[in-house]
Design a protein around this motif. Structure first.
Motif, PDB file in Angstrom:
ATOM      1  N   ALA A 163      46.163  31.271  35.503  1.00 17.90           N
ATOM      2  CA  ALA A 163      45.771  31.945  36.739  1.00 17.90           C
ATOM      3  C   ALA A 163      44.260  31.841  36.898  1.00 17.90           C
ATOM      4  O   ALA A 163      43.521  31.902  35.910  1.00 17.90           O
ATOM      5  CB  ALA A 163      46.193  33.414  36.708  1.00 17.90           C
ATOM      6  N   ARG A 164      43.834  31.665  38.124  1.00 12.38           N
ATOM      7  CA  ARG A 164      42.406  31.619  38.424  1.00 12.38           C
ATOM      8  C   ARG A 164      42.050  32.838  39.259  1.00 12.38           C
ATOM      9  O   ARG A 164      42.712  33.147  40.242  1.00 12.38           O
ATOM     10  CB  ARG A 164      42.057  30.330  39.182  1.00 12.38           C
ATOM     11  CG  ARG A 164      40.564  30.204  39.494  1.00 12.38           C
ATOM     12  CD  ARG A 164      40.262  28.840  40.105  1.00 12.38           C
ATOM     13  NE  ARG A 164      40.964  28.642  41.368  1.00 12.38           N
ATOM     14  CZ  ARG A 164      41.068  27.465  41.979  1.00 12.38           C
ATOM     15  NH1 ARG A 164      40.534  26.384  41.439  1.00 12.38           N
ATOM     16  NH2 ARG A 164      41.717  27.367  43.123  1.00 12.38           N
ATOM     17  N   ARG A 165      40.983  33.528  38.863  1.00  9.47           N
ATOM     18  CA  ARG A 165      40.544  34.720  39.583  1.00  9.47           C
ATOM     19  C   ARG A 165      39.072  34.579  39.925  1.00  9.47           C
ATOM     20  O   ARG A 165      38.306  33.985  39.167  1.00  9.47           O
ATOM     21  CB  ARG A 165      40.743  35.976  38.724  1.00  9.47           C
ATOM     22  CG  ARG A 165      42.153  36.161  38.183  1.00  9.47           C
ATOM     23  CD  ARG A 165      42.226  37.340  37.233  1.00  9.47           C
ATOM     24  NE  ARG A 165      43.510  37.384  36.534  1.00  9.47           N
ATOM     25  CZ  ARG A 165      43.773  38.192  35.518  1.00  9.47           C
ATOM     26  NH1 ARG A 165      42.838  39.038  35.089  1.00  9.47           N
ATOM     27  NH2 ARG A 165      44.945  38.178  34.927  1.00  9.47           N
ATOM     28  N   GLN A 166      38.695  35.152  41.052  1.00 14.73           N
ATOM     29  CA  GLN A 166      37.292  35.095  41.443  1.00 14.73           C
ATOM     30  C   GLN A 166      36.489  36.017  40.550  1.00 14.73           C
ATOM     31  O   GLN A 166      36.779  37.198  40.420  1.00 14.73           O
ATOM     32  CB  GLN A 166      37.118  35.495  42.907  1.00 14.73           C
ATOM     33  CG  GLN A 166      35.684  35.355  43.406  1.00 14.73           C
ATOM     34  CD  GLN A 166      35.572  35.654  44.885  1.00 14.73           C
ATOM     35  OE1 GLN A 166      36.553  35.994  45.536  1.00 14.73           O
ATOM     36  NE2 GLN A 166      34.378  35.511  45.424  1.00 14.73           N
ATOM     37  N   GLY A 167      35.470  35.454  39.916  1.00 14.36           N
ATOM     38  CA  GLY A 167      34.628  36.236  39.028  1.00 14.36           C
ATOM     39  C   GLY A 167      33.298  36.587  39.670  1.00 14.36           C
ATOM     40  O   GLY A 167      33.078  36.351  40.871  1.00 14.36           O
ATOM     41  N   ILE A 171      31.594  32.570  40.126  1.00 12.07           N
ATOM     42  CA  ILE A 171      32.074  31.753  39.007  1.00 12.07           C
ATOM     43  C   ILE A 171      33.525  32.133  38.716  1.00 12.07           C
ATOM     44  O   ILE A 171      33.801  33.258  38.268  1.00 12.07           O
ATOM     45  CB  ILE A 171      31.206  31.972  37.759  1.00 12.07           C
ATOM     46  CG1 ILE A 171      29.756  31.594  38.059  1.00 12.07           C
ATOM     47  CG2 ILE A 171      31.736  31.150  36.589  1.00 12.07           C
ATOM     48  CD1 ILE A 171      28.801  31.910  36.933  1.00 12.07           C
ATOM     49  N   ASP A 172      34.441  31.210  38.980  1.00 12.49           N
ATOM     50  CA  ASP A 172      35.858  31.494  38.782  1.00 12.49           C
ATOM     51  C   ASP A 172      36.179  31.711  37.304  1.00 12.49           C
ATOM     52  O   ASP A 172      35.646  31.017  36.430  1.00 12.49           O
ATOM     53  CB  ASP A 172      36.717  30.347  39.309  1.00 12.49           C
ATOM     54  CG  ASP A 172      36.780  30.330  40.822  1.00 12.49           C
ATOM     55  OD1 ASP A 172      36.385  31.332  41.443  1.00 12.49           O
ATOM     56  OD2 ASP A 172      37.230  29.310  41.380  1.00 12.49           O
ATOM     57  N   GLN A 173      37.059  32.663  37.056  1.00 12.44           N
ATOM     58  CA  GLN A 173      37.576  32.897  35.715  1.00 12.44           C
ATOM     59  C   GLN A 173      39.014  32.407  35.639  1.00 12.44           C
ATOM     60  O   GLN A 173      39.822  32.655  36.537  1.00 12.44           O
ATOM     61  CB  GLN A 173      37.519  34.385  35.368  1.00 12.44           C
ATOM     62  CG  GLN A 173      36.116  34.945  35.261  1.00 12.44           C
ATOM     63  CD  GLN A 173      36.123  36.420  34.931  1.00 12.44           C
ATOM     64  OE1 GLN A 173      37.092  37.126  35.174  1.00 12.44           O
ATOM     65  NE2 GLN A 173      35.024  36.906  34.367  1.00 12.44           N
ATOM     66  N   TRP A 174      39.315  31.703  34.578  1.00 10.29           N
ATOM     67  CA  TRP A 174      40.663  31.216  34.327  1.00 10.29           C
ATOM     68  C   TRP A 174      41.281  32.028  33.203  1.00 10.29           C
ATOM     69  O   TRP A 174      40.594  32.400  32.249  1.00 10.29           O
ATOM     70  CB  TRP A 174      40.638  29.742  33.941  1.00 10.29           C
ATOM     71  CG  TRP A 174      40.271  28.830  35.067  1.00 10.29           C
ATOM     72  CD1 TRP A 174      39.017  28.533  35.513  1.00 10.29           C
ATOM     73  CD2 TRP A 174      41.167  28.101  35.900  1.00 10.29           C
ATOM     74  NE1 TRP A 174      39.075  27.659  36.572  1.00 10.29           N
ATOM     75  CE2 TRP A 174      40.382  27.372  36.823  1.00 10.29           C
ATOM     76  CE3 TRP A 174      42.553  27.975  35.944  1.00 10.29           C
ATOM     77  CZ2 TRP A 174      40.939  26.542  37.788  1.00 10.29           C
ATOM     78  CZ3 TRP A 174      43.126  27.151  36.895  1.00 10.29           C
ATOM     79  CH2 TRP A 174      42.327  26.445  37.807  1.00 10.29           C
TER      80      TRP A 174
END
Length: 283
Positions: A163-167, A171-174
């Protein structure tokens, strides 16, 4: 002559024949997706995870020559940095394109922990997608997982999803999740910020020497195959099957030599074994 800026993984120093023999890979030696899948499975199921040196206060070196002396020529395993340095050298030698990354192991905890897990994002010559290769965790996966939001993978009953979340700061967090006895749990989180061999030296120094690192405090050994995941955490011996069935028991120090050799595939000298037995602590 090409200048080494520190962004290479020194595949030229790897004894490729010995490495492939050690992991039992007899397939093609080309940067294809099929080869990547075969190499990943062979590495994960052949080379154990272990932190013996860190527990005993022995320096853990993560240059290619040191890692192959231990994991390839010796009947030993290692922790994530050792595994990933070895796998990266093999991939570089075979012509794959990849980016090294650092992850933060979470295991469901809502707490920011240090980025001390090594990972690779790999692209094959015959496939445009990027693949998460996590060969150094000790608990799979058996193969690469497509690096895409919502990607799911099932390897012989072992299930994973990304899953990818907006950090923060864009900077996206996986997040890699795995399915276990208690359902889905987030295993670790990472970003696509490139890491280099020197970054892994720094991370490994913390993991292998710092008093707050769990790997300096007690023995932790894993062996992962398609049919089972065996773990020794201190004196706690656990086996988990793909369907989530789990068995566990405490071992006696006298069992340790045979257990390491016969079940985890790790050969140690008598002095190291004696020290481990004397310091065996509950899991």
């Amino acid at each position: 002559m090409e200048t080494d800026r520190g962004d290479r993984w020194h595949g030229e120093l790897l004894d490729l024949d010995a490495y492939l023999t050690r992991i039992g890979h007899t397939g093609e030696r080309a940067p294809t997706l099929a080869a990547l899948r075969a190499l990943h499975r062979a590495h994960v199921t052949s080379l154990p995870f272990e932190n013996v040196d860190a527990v005993l206060g022995v320096p853990v070196l993560v240059d290619v020559e040191s890692v192959q002396r231990k994991l390839v020529r010796g009947r030993r395993g290692g922790y994530c940095y050792e595994h990933v340095v070895l796998f990266a050298a093999a991939l570089e030698r075979l012509g794959f394109r990849f980016t090294a990354m650092s992850g933060r192991v979470t295991l469901g905890r809502d707490k920011i922990l240090p980025a001390t897990h090594a990972l690779l994002a790999v692209t094959a010559a015959d496939d445009d997608r990027r693949w998460l290769c996590d060969v150094g965790f000790g608990g799979g996966p058996l193969g690469p997982v497509e690096l895409a939001d919502g990607a799911a993978a099932d390897f012989d009953g072992w299930r994973y999803r990304l899953a990818r979340r907006q950090g923060a700061d864009g900077i996206d967090q996986w997040w890699l999740h795995e399915y276990g006895p208690d359902g889905w749990v987030d295993r670790h989180t990472f970003t696509l910020n490139p890491q280099y061999a020197i970054d892994f030296v720094v991370g490994s120094h913390f993991v292998g020497t710092h008093p707050r690192s769990p790997f300096t405090k007690r023995l932790f050994v894993q062996r992962f195959t398609a049919g089972r995941h065996d773990v020794l955490d201190g004196s706690l011996r656990t086996t988990t099957l793909p369907d989530g069935t789990r068995t566990e028991r405490k071992i006696h120090p006298a069992e340790l030599p045979a257990l390491l050799t016969e079940e985890f595939g790790i050969d140690l000298g008598s002095a190291a074994l004696a020290r481990l037995q004397d310091g065996l602590v509950p899991g």
